[in-house]
Scaffold this active site. Structure first.
Site, PDB file in Angstrom:
ATOM      1  N   ARG A 106      -0.182 -25.520  29.829  1.00  0.00           N
ATOM      2  CA  ARG A 106      -1.041 -25.699  28.656  1.00  0.00           C
ATOM      3  C   ARG A 106      -2.273 -26.528  29.016  1.00  0.00           C
ATOM      4  O   ARG A 106      -3.294 -26.445  28.340  1.00  0.00           O
ATOM      5  CB  ARG A 106      -0.282 -26.419  27.529  1.00  0.00           C
ATOM      6  CG  ARG A 106       0.804 -25.599  26.862  1.00  0.00           C
ATOM      7  CD  ARG A 106       1.624 -26.468  25.928  1.00  0.00           C
ATOM      8  NE  ARG A 106       0.847 -27.063  24.862  1.00  0.00           N
ATOM      9  CZ  ARG A 106       0.584 -26.490  23.696  1.00  0.00           C
ATOM     10  NH1 ARG A 106       1.042 -25.283  23.439  1.00  0.00           N
ATOM     11  NH2 ARG A 106      -0.129 -27.099  22.770  1.00  0.00           N
ATOM     12  N   ARG A 115      -9.628 -29.574  35.852  1.00  0.00           N
ATOM     13  CA  ARG A 115     -11.013 -29.087  35.994  1.00  0.00           C
ATOM     14  C   ARG A 115     -11.745 -29.818  37.104  1.00  0.00           C
ATOM     15  O   ARG A 115     -11.653 -31.036  37.201  1.00  0.00           O
ATOM     16  CB  ARG A 115     -11.775 -29.304  34.687  1.00  0.00           C
ATOM     17  CG  ARG A 115     -11.131 -28.600  33.526  1.00  0.00           C
ATOM     18  CD  ARG A 115     -12.177 -28.015  32.598  1.00  0.00           C
ATOM     19  NE  ARG A 115     -11.513 -27.416  31.451  1.00  0.00           N
ATOM     20  CZ  ARG A 115     -11.262 -28.066  30.332  1.00  0.00           C
ATOM     21  NH1 ARG A 115     -11.643 -29.315  30.195  1.00  0.00           N
ATOM     22  NH2 ARG A 115     -10.652 -27.452  29.342  1.00  0.00           N
ATOM     23  N   ARG A 170      12.353 -31.328  19.275  1.00  0.00           N
ATOM     24  CA  ARG A 170      11.924 -32.715  19.198  1.00  0.00           C
ATOM     25  C   ARG A 170      11.204 -32.904  17.876  1.00  0.00           C
ATOM     26  O   ARG A 170      10.553 -31.984  17.354  1.00  0.00           O
ATOM     27  CB  ARG A 170      10.965 -33.049  20.334  1.00  0.00           C
ATOM     28  CG  ARG A 170      11.600 -32.995  21.677  1.00  0.00           C
ATOM     29  CD  ARG A 170      12.666 -34.037  21.876  1.00  0.00           C
ATOM     30  NE  ARG A 170      12.100 -35.340  22.198  1.00  0.00           N
ATOM     31  CZ  ARG A 170      12.834 -36.423  22.396  1.00  0.00           C
ATOM     32  NH1 ARG A 170      14.149 -36.391  22.249  1.00  0.00           N
ATOM     33  NH2 ARG A 170      12.256 -37.562  22.708  1.00  0.00           N
ATOM     34  N   ARG A 210       1.361 -41.620  21.783  1.00  0.00           N
ATOM     35  CA  ARG A 210      -0.091 -41.615  21.561  1.00  0.00           C
ATOM     36  C   ARG A 210      -0.426 -42.327  20.258  1.00  0.00           C
ATOM     37  O   ARG A 210       0.462 -42.581  19.438  1.00  0.00           O
ATOM     38  CB  ARG A 210      -0.644 -40.190  21.543  1.00  0.00           C
ATOM     39  CG  ARG A 210       0.041 -39.261  20.561  1.00  0.00           C
ATOM     40  CD  ARG A 210      -0.491 -37.830  20.715  1.00  0.00           C
ATOM     41  NE  ARG A 210       0.167 -36.921  19.779  1.00  0.00           N
ATOM     42  CZ  ARG A 210      -0.139 -35.641  19.638  1.00  0.00           C
ATOM     43  NH1 ARG A 210      -1.083 -35.104  20.373  1.00  0.00           N
ATOM     44  NH2 ARG A 210       0.513 -34.881  18.769  1.00  0.00           N
ATOM     45  N   GLU A 250       2.512 -42.695  17.453  1.00  0.00           N
ATOM     46  CA  GLU A 250       3.432 -41.553  17.374  1.00  0.00           C
ATOM     47  C   GLU A 250       4.606 -41.761  18.333  1.00  0.00           C
ATOM     48  O   GLU A 250       4.406 -42.096  19.504  1.00  0.00           O
ATOM     49  CB  GLU A 250       2.673 -40.273  17.734  1.00  0.00           C
ATOM     50  CG  GLU A 250       3.550 -39.035  17.694  1.00  0.00           C
ATOM     51  CD  GLU A 250       2.762 -37.742  17.857  1.00  0.00           C
ATOM     52  OE1 GLU A 250       1.643 -37.641  17.310  1.00  0.00           O
ATOM     53  OE2 GLU A 250       3.255 -36.837  18.536  1.00  0.00           O
ATOM     54  N   TYR A 268       6.870 -22.439  21.203  1.00  0.00           N
ATOM     55  CA  TYR A 268       5.850 -23.493  21.148  1.00  0.00           C
ATOM     56  C   TYR A 268       4.501 -22.823  20.907  1.00  0.00           C
ATOM     57  O   TYR A 268       3.757 -22.542  21.834  1.00  0.00           O
ATOM     58  CB  TYR A 268       5.901 -24.215  22.497  1.00  0.00           C
ATOM     59  CG  TYR A 268       5.116 -25.498  22.645  1.00  0.00           C
ATOM     60  CD1 TYR A 268       4.322 -26.016  21.629  1.00  0.00           C
ATOM     61  CD2 TYR A 268       5.185 -26.218  23.832  1.00  0.00           C
ATOM     62  CE1 TYR A 268       3.626 -27.195  21.799  1.00  0.00           C
ATOM     63  CE2 TYR A 268       4.494 -27.401  24.021  1.00  0.00           C
ATOM     64  CZ  TYR A 268       3.707 -27.884  23.001  1.00  0.00           C
ATOM     65  OH  TYR A 268       3.021 -29.053  23.193  1.00  0.00           O
ATOM     66  N   ASP A 271       0.705 -22.524  19.022  1.00  0.00           N
ATOM     67  CA  ASP A 271      -0.389 -23.218  18.348  1.00  0.00           C
ATOM     68  C   ASP A 271      -0.776 -22.448  17.086  1.00  0.00           C
ATOM     69  O   ASP A 271      -0.401 -21.289  16.914  1.00  0.00           O
ATOM     70  CB  ASP A 271      -1.599 -23.331  19.294  1.00  0.00           C
ATOM     71  CG  ASP A 271      -1.304 -24.265  20.465  1.00  0.00           C
ATOM     72  OD1 ASP A 271      -0.479 -25.171  20.298  1.00  0.00           O
ATOM     73  OD2 ASP A 271      -1.893 -24.066  21.536  1.00  0.00           O
TER      74      ASP A 271
HETATM   75  N1  UDP Z   1       1.386 -34.168  28.673  1.00  0.00           N
HETATM   76  C1  UDP Z   1       1.534 -35.289  29.464  1.00  0.00           C
HETATM   77  N2  UDP Z   1       0.614 -36.311  29.344  1.00  0.00           N
HETATM   78  C2  UDP Z   1      -0.393 -36.260  28.467  1.00  0.00           C
HETATM   79  C3  UDP Z   1      -0.546 -35.111  27.658  1.00  0.00           C
HETATM   80  C4  UDP Z   1       0.370 -34.090  27.778  1.00  0.00           C
HETATM   81  O1  UDP Z   1       2.467 -35.388  30.238  1.00  0.00           O
HETATM   82  O2  UDP Z   1      -1.165 -37.251  28.394  1.00  0.00           O
HETATM   83  C5  UDP Z   1       2.379 -33.079  28.828  1.00  0.00           C
HETATM   84  C6  UDP Z   1       3.567 -33.309  27.910  1.00  0.00           C
HETATM   85  O3  UDP Z   1       4.738 -32.819  28.517  1.00  0.00           O
HETATM   86  C7  UDP Z   1       3.196 -32.473  26.706  1.00  0.00           C
HETATM   87  C8  UDP Z   1       2.557 -31.266  27.367  1.00  0.00           C
HETATM   88  O4  UDP Z   1       1.830 -31.836  28.475  1.00  0.00           O
HETATM   89  O5  UDP Z   1       4.303 -32.133  25.924  1.00  0.00           O
HETATM   90  C9  UDP Z   1       1.649 -30.448  26.487  1.00  0.00           C
HETATM   91  O6  UDP Z   1       0.675 -31.289  25.946  1.00  0.00           O
HETATM   92  P1  UDP Z   1      -0.156 -30.879  24.650  1.00  0.00           P
HETATM   93  O7  UDP Z   1      -1.262 -31.874  24.535  1.00  0.00           O
HETATM   94  O8  UDP Z   1      -0.490 -29.445  24.720  1.00  0.00           O
HETATM   95  O9  UDP Z   1       0.904 -31.155  23.496  1.00  0.00           O
HETATM   96  P2  UDP Z   1       0.713 -31.066  21.890  1.00  0.00           P
HETATM   97  O10 UDP Z   1      -0.736 -31.294  21.584  1.00  0.00           O
HETATM   98  O11 UDP Z   1       1.207 -29.701  21.497  1.00  0.00           O
HETATM   99  O12 UDP Z   1       1.583 -32.174  21.408  1.00  0.00           O
END
Ligand code: UDP
Length: 386
Positions: free
Chosen positions: A175, A179, A251, A282, A303, A351, A353
């Site tokens: 996901r 870059r 979760r 976060r 969160e 999962y 979006d």
């Molecule tokens: N992830 C991580 N560190 C970060 C952000 C994301 O390890 O700082 C990993 C984590 O396993 C997460 C996954 O990448 O569940 C997908 O992140 P995404 O931001 O797509 O999750 P969402 O926004 O759906 O909560």
């Protein structure tokens, strides 16, 4: 009720888009029920009474898509304001931009690499012995090497998913791009934005149609499908069958409100805390999702991620090996259920979006119409594989 009334269980994006699409056909009446007292499922937004800020009550949602038709569709029901999600990660080595980009790499390693140099450097860090990554950790080690993996992903992922990253599919890491330029847009997609008046407003407008009736705070008892020409179920698949084979793993997240006298708490919509020593994953400060609004006060939320208990809202499908086996059992059962289709993140246990959910609901409405026209039974799921 006429034989042309269908029931839609769930007033999130799947249910609302499907309802609207079916209602445009004069032959159909649509009834929508949702067990929660409000519309929009986990995308629900509402104004905070204390600050006036638009809150994403179930956590931050940034709309992003590369599907032209989905982008055009959603804007019929609400104006999308320009917004680019630029996430930061706060670590003991400093604050960095995510997804990992040239700025992150240069800051983290104290370098001044060009794109080509950074690419070559990361290639030396990645674990070349891993040919085909079998899980999240292997994917990260192959792509980034141990140092970046441990700084940004390992702790966050353990906190977010409650399991070792070796148990999670590599697709979760896919996901997030890496870059080799200074683009710190979290998403790689053509369109991105936040609805001017929130997501609930869009769902209200989708459902505002003379042939749609909506009942919130109304639980659907499965099996009570009698009388409806078709049922579209967007709640949890295992819940529909009374969890008879066991529960699919999810979760859930919870939030701790942060009050502050400062007008700006953290200067950004989302800051991630990847370290295990910090209990939250976060912090989101919702006024930054609406930069076109002015608010004197602010509110932010820590969160936390936990295992879903029966009384809690499911958020993220875990899809571990045992869950996938269970999913196949429920899918087989669902295939035998006459007159019911299962859609959305919860109905298909994927999962997804928001844009994927909307796209699938639009496509499914088309398929449903075609099946009616041809006199064939509509599919039970929008996706072939579990
Ligand atoms: N992830 C991580 N560190 C970060 C952000 C994301 O390890 O700082 C990993 C984590 O396993 C997460 C996954 O990448 O569940 C997908 O992140 P995404 O931001 O797509 O999750 P969402 O926004 O759906 O909560």
């Amino acid at each position: 009720m006429t034989s042309q009334t269908c029931l839609i269980v769930g007033a999130g994006f799947s249910g609302a888009v499907l309802a609207r699409e079916l209602a445009t056909d004069p032959g159909w009446e649509v009834q929508v029920v949702d067990e929660r007292p409000h519309l929009a499922g986990n995308c629900h937004t509402e104004r905070d009474a204390a600050t006036g800020v638009m809150l994403h009550r179930y956590g931050p949602h940034t709309f992003h898509t590369s599907r032209e038709d989905v982008w055009a569709y959603i804007q019929q029901f609400g104006r999308m304001m320009p917004f680019i999600n630029r996430i930061k990660a706060s670590t003991e080595r400093g604050v960095f931009g995510l997804p990992i980009n040239l700025h992150t790499i240069n800051q983290f390693f104290g370098k001044r690499f060009s794109p080509a140099q950074a690419r070559a450097f990361l290639a030396t860090l990645g674990d070349a012995r891993i040919e085909t990554p079998r899980n999240f950790e292997e994917q990260a080690l192959k792509l980034l090497g141990r140092e970046l993996y441990e700084a940004f992903f390992r702790g966050y992922t353990i906190k977010q998913w409650g399991v070792e990253p070796t148990e999670l599919p590599a697709s979760i890491l896919q996901r997030l791009p890496v870059r080799f330029n200074y683009d710190d847009n979290y998403y790689h997609c053509r369109y991105q934005g936040i609805p001017e008046h929130g997501y609930t407003h869009i769902i209200e407008r989708l459902l505002d149609h003379p042939r749609i009736r909506v009942h919130t705070a109304t639980r659907h008892e499965p099996g009570a499908a009698g009388g409806f020409a078709h049922v579209f179920y967007t709640g949890p698949l295992d819940g529909y069958f009374g969890h008879r084979f066991g529960r699919l793993g999810y979760r859930t997240v919870s939030f701790e409100r942060i009050e502050t006298s400062e007008p700006d708490f953290q200067g950004n919509a989302i800051i991630n805390y990847p370290e295990l020593a910090v209990p939250h994953t976060r912090i989101h400060e919702h006024k930054h999702f609406t930069p076109w609004e002015t608010h004197e006060r602010t509110v932010a939320f820590r969160e936390f991620s936990t295992e879903t208990q029966p009384h809690l809202q499911p958020y993220y499908p875990k899809r571990l090996a045992a869950d996938k086996a269970l999913l196949q059992q429920y899918r087989a059962l669902a295939e035998k259920e006459a007159g019911v289709s299962f859609l959305g993140r919860l109905g298909t246990y994927r999962y997804l979006d928001m844009d994927k959910v909307i796209g699938e609901a639009l496509d499914f409405a088309q398929t449903f119409r075609r099946c009616l026209h041809e006199g064939t039974p509509p599919p039970v799921f929008p996706n072939r594989e579990g």
